[in-house]
Design an enzyme around this catalytic site. Structure first.
Site, mmCIF file in Angstrom:
data_model
loop_
_atom_site.group_PDB
_atom_site.id
_atom_site.type_symbol
_atom_site.label_atom_id
_atom_site.label_comp_id
_atom_site.label_asym_id
_atom_site.label_seq_id
_atom_site.Cartn_x
_atom_site.Cartn_y
_atom_site.Cartn_z
ATOM 1 N N LYS A 29 118.282 75.451 -33.477
ATOM 2 C CA LYS A 29 117.749 75.231 -32.124
ATOM 3 C C LYS A 29 117.559 76.608 -31.501
ATOM 4 O O LYS A 29 118.516 77.359 -31.312
ATOM 5 C CB LYS A 29 118.728 74.382 -31.303
ATOM 6 C CG LYS A 29 118.160 73.904 -29.966
ATOM 7 C CD LYS A 29 118.095 74.957 -28.924
ATOM 8 C CE LYS A 29 117.431 74.656 -27.657
ATOM 9 N NZ LYS A 29 118.132 75.214 -26.499
ATOM 10 N N GLY A 32 114.871 78.558 -25.336
ATOM 11 C CA GLY A 32 113.841 79.242 -24.572
ATOM 12 C C GLY A 32 114.367 80.495 -23.895
ATOM 13 O O GLY A 32 113.681 81.509 -23.805
ATOM 14 N N GLY A 65 112.761 76.604 -21.690
ATOM 15 C CA GLY A 65 113.137 76.503 -20.271
ATOM 16 C C GLY A 65 112.481 77.556 -19.390
ATOM 17 O O GLY A 65 111.883 77.235 -18.360
ATOM 18 N N ASP A 185 118.507 70.775 -26.945
ATOM 19 C CA ASP A 185 119.809 70.731 -27.627
ATOM 20 C C ASP A 185 120.056 69.328 -28.184
ATOM 21 O O ASP A 185 120.485 69.168 -29.333
ATOM 22 C CB ASP A 185 120.942 71.099 -26.655
ATOM 23 C CG ASP A 185 120.795 72.505 -26.103
ATOM 24 O OD1 ASP A 185 120.150 73.332 -26.756
ATOM 25 O OD2 ASP A 185 121.319 72.763 -25.002
ATOM 26 N N LYS A 244 124.621 71.751 -24.538
ATOM 27 C CA LYS A 244 124.783 72.439 -25.831
ATOM 28 C C LYS A 244 126.129 72.090 -26.488
ATOM 29 O O LYS A 244 126.171 71.738 -27.658
ATOM 30 C CB LYS A 244 124.683 73.948 -25.602
ATOM 31 C CG LYS A 244 124.004 74.680 -26.734
ATOM 32 C CD LYS A 244 123.823 76.156 -26.433
ATOM 33 C CE LYS A 244 122.934 76.415 -25.240
ATOM 34 N NZ LYS A 244 121.603 75.829 -25.397
HETATM 35 N N1 LIG Z 1 131.168 79.071 -20.391
HETATM 36 C C1 LIG Z 1 129.922 79.494 -20.599
HETATM 37 N N2 LIG Z 1 129.689 80.386 -21.593
HETATM 38 C C2 LIG Z 1 128.433 80.831 -21.835
HETATM 39 N N3 LIG Z 1 127.342 80.435 -21.136
HETATM 40 C C3 LIG Z 1 127.505 79.543 -20.151
HETATM 41 C C4 LIG Z 1 128.794 79.021 -19.853
HETATM 42 N N4 LIG Z 1 128.665 78.149 -18.820
HETATM 43 C C5 LIG Z 1 127.372 78.137 -18.498
HETATM 44 N N5 LIG Z 1 126.640 78.957 -19.285
HETATM 45 C C6 LIG Z 1 125.192 79.178 -19.161
HETATM 46 O O1 LIG Z 1 124.475 78.480 -20.187
HETATM 47 C C7 LIG Z 1 123.271 79.231 -20.441
HETATM 48 C C8 LIG Z 1 122.634 78.793 -21.761
HETATM 49 O O2 LIG Z 1 121.936 77.555 -21.615
HETATM 50 P P1 LIG Z 1 120.377 77.500 -21.250
HETATM 51 O O3 LIG Z 1 120.007 76.063 -21.155
HETATM 52 O O4 LIG Z 1 120.091 78.366 -20.071
HETATM 53 O O5 LIG Z 1 119.680 78.210 -22.491
HETATM 54 P P2 LIG Z 1 119.059 77.581 -23.826
HETATM 55 O O6 LIG Z 1 119.548 76.187 -24.012
HETATM 56 O O7 LIG Z 1 119.358 78.562 -24.902
HETATM 57 O O8 LIG Z 1 117.497 77.581 -23.565
HETATM 58 P P3 LIG Z 1 116.531 76.288 -23.337
HETATM 59 O O9 LIG Z 1 117.228 75.419 -22.343
HETATM 60 O O10 LIG Z 1 115.271 76.881 -22.847
HETATM 61 O O11 LIG Z 1 116.364 75.643 -24.662
HETATM 62 C C9 LIG Z 1 123.750 80.652 -20.414
HETATM 63 O O12 LIG Z 1 122.699 81.559 -20.161
HETATM 64 C C10 LIG Z 1 124.791 80.637 -19.284
HETATM 65 O O13 LIG Z 1 124.213 81.013 -18.057
HETATM 66 MG MG LIG Z 2 119.207 74.626 -22.454
#
Ligand SMILES: Nc1ncnc2c1ncn2[C@@H]1O[C@H](COP(=O)(O)OP(=O)(O)OP(=O)(O)O)[C@@H](O)[C@H]1O
Ligand SMILES: [Mg+2]
Length: 289
Positions: A29, A32, A65, A185, A244
């Site tokens: 996965k 974004g 995202g 996710d 996630k």
């Molecule tokens: N305990 C934590 N540890 C790490 N990151 C965290 C935590 N709690 C919240 N986050 C947030 O979760 C974000 C990752 O999820 P996000 O949905 O933004 O990204 P992604 O899933 O990789 O991208 P997309 O949603 O576009 O597929 C991190 O950038 C951070 O801000």
């Molecule tokens: Mg995400």
């Protein structure tokens, strides 16, 4: 000379992993949030191409995202999230489909094909791959946000059999044929479960799960399934990290052997994870050791 011997050692270290994963499916996965930098994106794709060339069967599920939010801002629609999920009205779902299925999906396909490896970009609509129903968040309707009810692997399987890397945008349809946005996710973990994948990797824009989001050194390198609820309730895990970690648990429950959250911004983090003994990012396991 020593330099070359060390290089050879690195290759030899990879040998058992190459044997172990030969012919096995690995679902990646690609978030974004970690896709914004072209150099990083190219290095992630290099890792995936290498995995393919040494005999793995990679399947990519991508998010988008940041790109979606940027496009929505450009046309004057505000982005809203609830429990890390995008509130998606009819106008928003149109933009989501255009950005994910068009721009993001095809750019990944092209980056792979630049290495002379064939890739095919699909959404969950194609081949009825992802069937969904409306997902309620805390009992509330937040629009065209889909909860996956069925993964039909026929199209993905036929792409893999014919040596294509499937690149999947997380869009699905309900029984009535309406279009839904699915958190990538959830799409990745459902697809990994249905494909009986060996590995599920979430590449994101942080080091892994952090105990304190402002402290990079607070990385939690191993989480047991039973700890996840408490970490969410305590607020340690929030926003986009909630779906996630839930998906990591889902993946394990559905028989995926190993599930990881890795920093997609670190060059070759995936190669380090797969081909060496070094543990990077956060690994999920069923029980405490
Ligand atoms: N305990 C934590 N540890 C790490 N990151 C965290 C935590 N709690 C919240 N986050 C947030 O979760 C974000 C990752 O999820 P996000 O949905 O933004 O990204 P992604 O899933 O990789 O991208 P997309 O949603 O576009 O597929 C991190 O950038 C951070 O801000
Ligand atoms: Mg995400």
């Amino acid at each position: 000379m020593e330099k070359y011997i060390n290089k050879a050692k690195v290759l030899i270290e990879a040998l058992p992993y190459i044997k172990e994963f030969n012919g096995k499916k690995v679902v990646i996965k690609y978030g974004g949030s970690a896709m914004v930098d072209d150099a990083i994106k190219a290095s992630v794709i290099e890792d995936i191409v290498l995995m393919k060339l040494v005999g793995f069967q990679p399947v990519i599920v991508h998010g988008g995202g940041k790109e979606i939010s940027d496009m929505l801002t450009a046309i004057g629609i505000e982005s809203r999230f609830q429990n890390g999920l995008r509130v998606t009205d009819a106008a928003t779902v149109d933009v989501v489909e255009m950005v994910l299925a068009g721009k993001v999906n095809k750019s990944i396909v092209q980056l792979i094909q630049n290495h002379d490896i064939n890739a095919v970009g699909i959404t969950g609509k194609d081949g009825k791959t992802l069937k969904v129903k409306k997902k309620l968040v805390d009992g509330e309707d937040i629009g065209f946000v889909g909860e996956i009810t069925k993964v039909n692997t026929k199209l993905i399987d036929s792409l893999l059999e014919n040596d294509f890397i499937p690149v999947i945008a997380p869009i699905g349809t309900d029984e009535a044929g309406n279009t839904y946005n699915i958190n990538a996710d959830y799409a990745a973990s459902a697809i990994a479960g249905a494909l009986e994948a060996e590995k599920l990797i979430f590449l994101t824009d942080v080091e892994g799960v952090l105990r304190d989001i402002d402290d990079k050194s607070s990385l939690i390198s191993k989480i047991a399934m039973e700890e996840v609820d408490t970490l969410i309730q305590e607020g340690v895990i929030s926003g986009g990290m909630i779906p996630k970690v839930e998906c990591c648990v889902e993946g394990l429950i559905h028989g995926v052997r190993s599930v990881h959250i890795l920093d997609g911004r670190v060059l070759h983090s995936m190669l380090l994870e797969i081909f060496t003994k070094k543990g990077v990012g956060t690994m999920f396991c069923k029980y405490f050791d």
